[in-house]
Design a protein around this motif. Structure first.
Motif, PDB file in Angstrom:
ATOM      1  N   PHE B  22      27.984  46.379  58.064  1.00  0.00           N
ATOM      2  CA  PHE B  22      28.428  45.319  57.154  1.00  0.00           C
ATOM      3  C   PHE B  22      28.194  45.700  55.688  1.00  0.00           C
ATOM      4  CE2 PHE B  22      27.898  42.436  60.953  1.00  0.00           C
ATOM      5  CZ  PHE B  22      29.254  42.219  61.104  1.00  0.00           C
ATOM      6  N   LEU B  25      30.965  47.887  54.752  1.00  0.00           N
ATOM      7  CA  LEU B  25      32.160  47.073  54.496  1.00  0.00           C
ATOM      8  C   LEU B  25      32.123  46.488  53.089  1.00  0.00           C
ATOM      9  CD1 LEU B  25      33.048  44.852  57.600  1.00  0.00           C
ATOM     10  CD2 LEU B  25      34.384  46.674  56.591  1.00  0.00           C
ATOM     11  N   MET B  26      30.927  45.982  52.706  1.00  0.00           N
ATOM     12  CA  MET B  26      30.792  45.396  51.367  1.00  0.00           C
ATOM     13  C   MET B  26      31.040  46.443  50.288  1.00  0.00           C
ATOM     14  SD  MET B  26      27.446  43.075  52.110  1.00  0.00           S
ATOM     15  CE  MET B  26      27.173  42.507  50.459  1.00  0.00           C
ATOM     16  N   TYR B  28      32.769  49.203  50.564  1.00  0.00           N
ATOM     17  CA  TYR B  28      34.196  49.530  50.566  1.00  0.00           C
ATOM     18  C   TYR B  28      34.999  48.419  49.865  1.00  0.00           C
ATOM     19  CZ  TYR B  28      38.856  50.720  52.141  1.00  0.00           C
ATOM     20  OH  TYR B  28      40.188  51.034  52.160  1.00  0.00           O
ATOM     21  N   GLY B  29      34.590  47.176  50.131  1.00  0.00           N
ATOM     22  CA  GLY B  29      35.268  46.036  49.504  1.00  0.00           C
ATOM     23  C   GLY B  29      35.167  46.080  47.989  1.00  0.00           C
ATOM     24  N   VAL B  30      33.972  46.397  47.498  1.00  0.00           N
ATOM     25  CA  VAL B  30      33.780  46.473  46.039  1.00  0.00           C
ATOM     26  C   VAL B  30      34.627  47.608  45.464  1.00  0.00           C
ATOM     27  CG1 VAL B  30      32.100  46.997  44.226  1.00  0.00           C
ATOM     28  CG2 VAL B  30      31.472  45.461  46.089  1.00  0.00           C
ATOM     29  N   ASP B  34      37.886  44.267  45.671  1.00  0.00           N
ATOM     30  CA  ASP B  34      37.788  42.877  46.148  1.00  0.00           C
ATOM     31  C   ASP B  34      37.238  41.929  45.088  1.00  0.00           C
ATOM     32  OD1 ASP B  34      38.799  43.530  48.565  1.00  0.00           O
ATOM     33  OD2 ASP B  34      37.085  42.864  49.753  1.00  0.00           O
ATOM     34  N   LEU B  35      36.387  42.454  44.211  1.00  0.00           N
ATOM     35  CA  LEU B  35      35.777  41.582  43.203  1.00  0.00           C
ATOM     36  C   LEU B  35      36.801  41.061  42.200  1.00  0.00           C
ATOM     37  CD1 LEU B  35      32.331  43.241  42.423  1.00  0.00           C
ATOM     38  CD2 LEU B  35      32.745  40.994  43.406  1.00  0.00           C
ATOM     39  N   GLN B  37      40.056  40.911  42.947  1.00  0.00           N
ATOM     40  CA  GLN B  37      41.114  40.256  43.724  1.00  0.00           C
ATOM     41  C   GLN B  37      41.098  38.736  43.549  1.00  0.00           C
ATOM     42  OE1 GLN B  37      43.287  41.603  45.970  1.00  0.00           O
ATOM     43  NE2 GLN B  37      43.948  39.833  47.121  1.00  0.00           N
ATOM     44  N   MET B  38      39.910  38.171  43.674  1.00  0.00           N
ATOM     45  CA  MET B  38      39.805  36.716  43.577  1.00  0.00           C
ATOM     46  C   MET B  38      40.216  36.221  42.204  1.00  0.00           C
ATOM     47  SD  MET B  38      38.932  35.096  46.242  1.00  0.00           S
ATOM     48  CE  MET B  38      38.339  33.578  45.546  1.00  0.00           C
ATOM     49  N   ARG B  39      39.787  36.970  41.195  1.00  0.00           N
ATOM     50  CA  ARG B  39      40.051  36.507  39.834  1.00  0.00           C
ATOM     51  C   ARG B  39      41.521  36.665  39.453  1.00  0.00           C
ATOM     52  NH1 ARG B  39      36.336  35.719  36.457  1.00  0.00           N
ATOM     53  NH2 ARG B  39      37.147  36.973  34.738  1.00  0.00           N
ATOM     54  N   GLU B  41      44.141  36.786  41.735  1.00  0.00           N
ATOM     55  CA  GLU B  41      45.103  36.089  42.582  1.00  0.00           C
ATOM     56  C   GLU B  41      44.587  34.769  43.129  1.00  0.00           C
ATOM     57  OE1 GLU B  41      47.339  38.743  45.233  1.00  0.00           O
ATOM     58  OE2 GLU B  41      45.908  40.262  44.651  1.00  0.00           O
ATOM     59  N   GLY B  42      43.385  34.420  42.759  1.00  0.00           N
ATOM     60  CA  GLY B  42      42.771  33.243  43.388  1.00  0.00           C
ATOM     61  C   GLY B  42      43.003  31.952  42.647  1.00  0.00           C
ATOM     62  N   THR B  44      44.986  29.665  43.079  1.00  0.00           N
ATOM     63  CA  THR B  44      45.411  28.490  43.844  1.00  0.00           C
ATOM     64  C   THR B  44      44.245  27.829  44.563  1.00  0.00           C
ATOM     65  OG1 THR B  44      45.873  29.944  45.707  1.00  0.00           O
ATOM     66  CG2 THR B  44      47.728  29.351  44.290  1.00  0.00           C
ATOM     67  N   LEU B  45      43.057  28.435  44.493  1.00  0.00           N
ATOM     68  CA  LEU B  45      41.941  27.857  45.247  1.00  0.00           C
ATOM     69  C   LEU B  45      41.502  26.522  44.668  1.00  0.00           C
ATOM     70  CD1 LEU B  45      39.652  30.903  45.954  1.00  0.00           C
ATOM     71  CD2 LEU B  45      41.047  29.644  47.546  1.00  0.00           C
TER      72      LEU B  45
END
Lengths: 307, 45
Positions: B22, B25-26, B28-30, B34-35, B37-39, B41-42, B44-45
């Motif tokens: 895990f 995974l984190m 790889y995500g960073v 991924d960090l 990504q939210m800012r 495209e996010g 609509t949250l």
């Protein structure tokens, strides 16, 4: 605590040697668990409530925080749109990634690491919505037990509302009707409704408070009523994050176990906020590791596989 | 007794492997963004 453990051996009463040492060790452990049960509320309110939602600058900026911390999420339900929220909601992130059809590596790793280590402990030690459910359940009235079949609904909620609907229709339906989101974000914004300084218009326009808002309120009221009569119904039947963590409960490092001569007195079930009899299912997927059941001297934490 | 110890060790080993997976995974995500990504495209949250 003293009353609940008045049948326990008091250190020194057993005389010298191993028996006395064992009794002293047990006495210390009982005190540690009693402290942990009291400290839990400070974790929930302090870390889960105040620290994760400490963007009080919103009262001057009038817009939700959108800084670098919003790129990350907390390990419990915490509405992204709450006026004072510093972090995103993990289920909001799940829906977002489903709708953009990408794999959330960071989020999967984060939730997996938390779940593998402590199972659903974040639900018991950090989630403010769980705390609200516990508080409302303390209202003295007739109580009801939830039929076991309803416990499976949270997996439906996770798969359908949090993954499939966003994936196929780009619709974040869980966030839209989430009662915690309504309570922490929808109602505060609708009541406050300040003028957005950059737009010069109210943050919540008159047209946006329509049927969806009424639906959100209805869901919230429905759950608030349930909270008074049933132990943590949202966590056990609806919460997609609880569904994710529950998958780790059986093999997480932190386990609850019974030891010694358990008499099945159901004390653990009576004090349990999610209505588990820990003696019959110590690794239950519903267990939120709150340690309330440690009021019984036979219940302990075990770091490793339950024996 | 020996069997219990072996089971406990096996469980801890599995735990360490899972956590390592895990954490990878984190990381790889960073590294894969991924960090941001939210800012980006996010909204609509």
């Amino acid at each position: 605590v003293t009353g609940l453990h008045r049948d326990r051996v008091i250190p020194g009463e057993q005389g010298q040697g191993d028996l006395g040492k064992k009794a002293a060790g047990e006495h210390r452990s009982v005190r540690r668990y009693a402290i942990a049960r009291k400290v839990r509320w400070f974790f929930v309110v302090g870390l889960g409530g105040i620290l994760a939602n400490g963007y009080y600058k919103v009262f001057s900026t009038k817009v939700v925080y959108d800084g670098p911390l919003k790129s990350g999420c907390v390990p419990f339900l915490n509405c992204h749109a709450c006026p004072t929220a510093f972090f995103s909601c993990p289920i909001g992130m799940v829906q977002h990634y489903a709708s953009v059809r990408k794999i959330p590596f960071l989020l999967t790793g984060f939730l997996g690491a938390v779940g593998t280590t402590v199972g659903r402990a974040a639900c018991g030690w950090l989630c403010p919505f769980g705390w609200i459910q516990d508080v409302l359940f303390k209202i003295k009235t007739k109580k009801f037990r939830l039929p076991k079949i309803f416990l499976k609904l949270k997996y439906v909620s996770l798969v359908v509302l949090a993954i499939l609907l966003p994936f196929f229709f780009d619709a974040h339906w869980f966030s839209r009707i989430c009662p915690w989101g309504t309570l922490a974000a929808g109602i505060p914004w609708a009541l406050w409704n300040p003028i957005d300084p950059s737009l010069g218009e109210p943050v919540v326009s008159a047209g946006s408070v329509g049927w969806l808002f009424v639906l959100k309120l209805a869901v919230l009221v429905f759950f608030l009523i349930l909270f008074v009569f049933i132990k943590r119904p949202f966590c056990r039947t609806t919460c997609p994050l609880g569904a994710i963590y529950s998958l780790f409960n059986r093999f997480s490092l932190m386990q609850i176990q019974t030891e010694g001569q358990c008499k099945d007195c159901a004390l653990c079930r009576n004090v349990c906020p999610v209505d588990i009899q820990i003696s019959s299912d110590p690794a239950s997927p519903e267990c939120i590791r709150c340690l309330e059941c440690t009021v019984c001297k036979h219940v302990r934490i075990r770091w490793g596989k339950p024996s | 007794m020996r069997q219990e110890v072996a089971n406990a060790c096996r469980h801890k080993l599995v735990f360490v492997l899972f956590v390592a997976f895990f954490i990878l995974l984190m990381v790889y995500g960073v590294l894969s963004g991924d960090l941001t990504q939210m800012r980006l495209e996010g909204g609509t949250l």
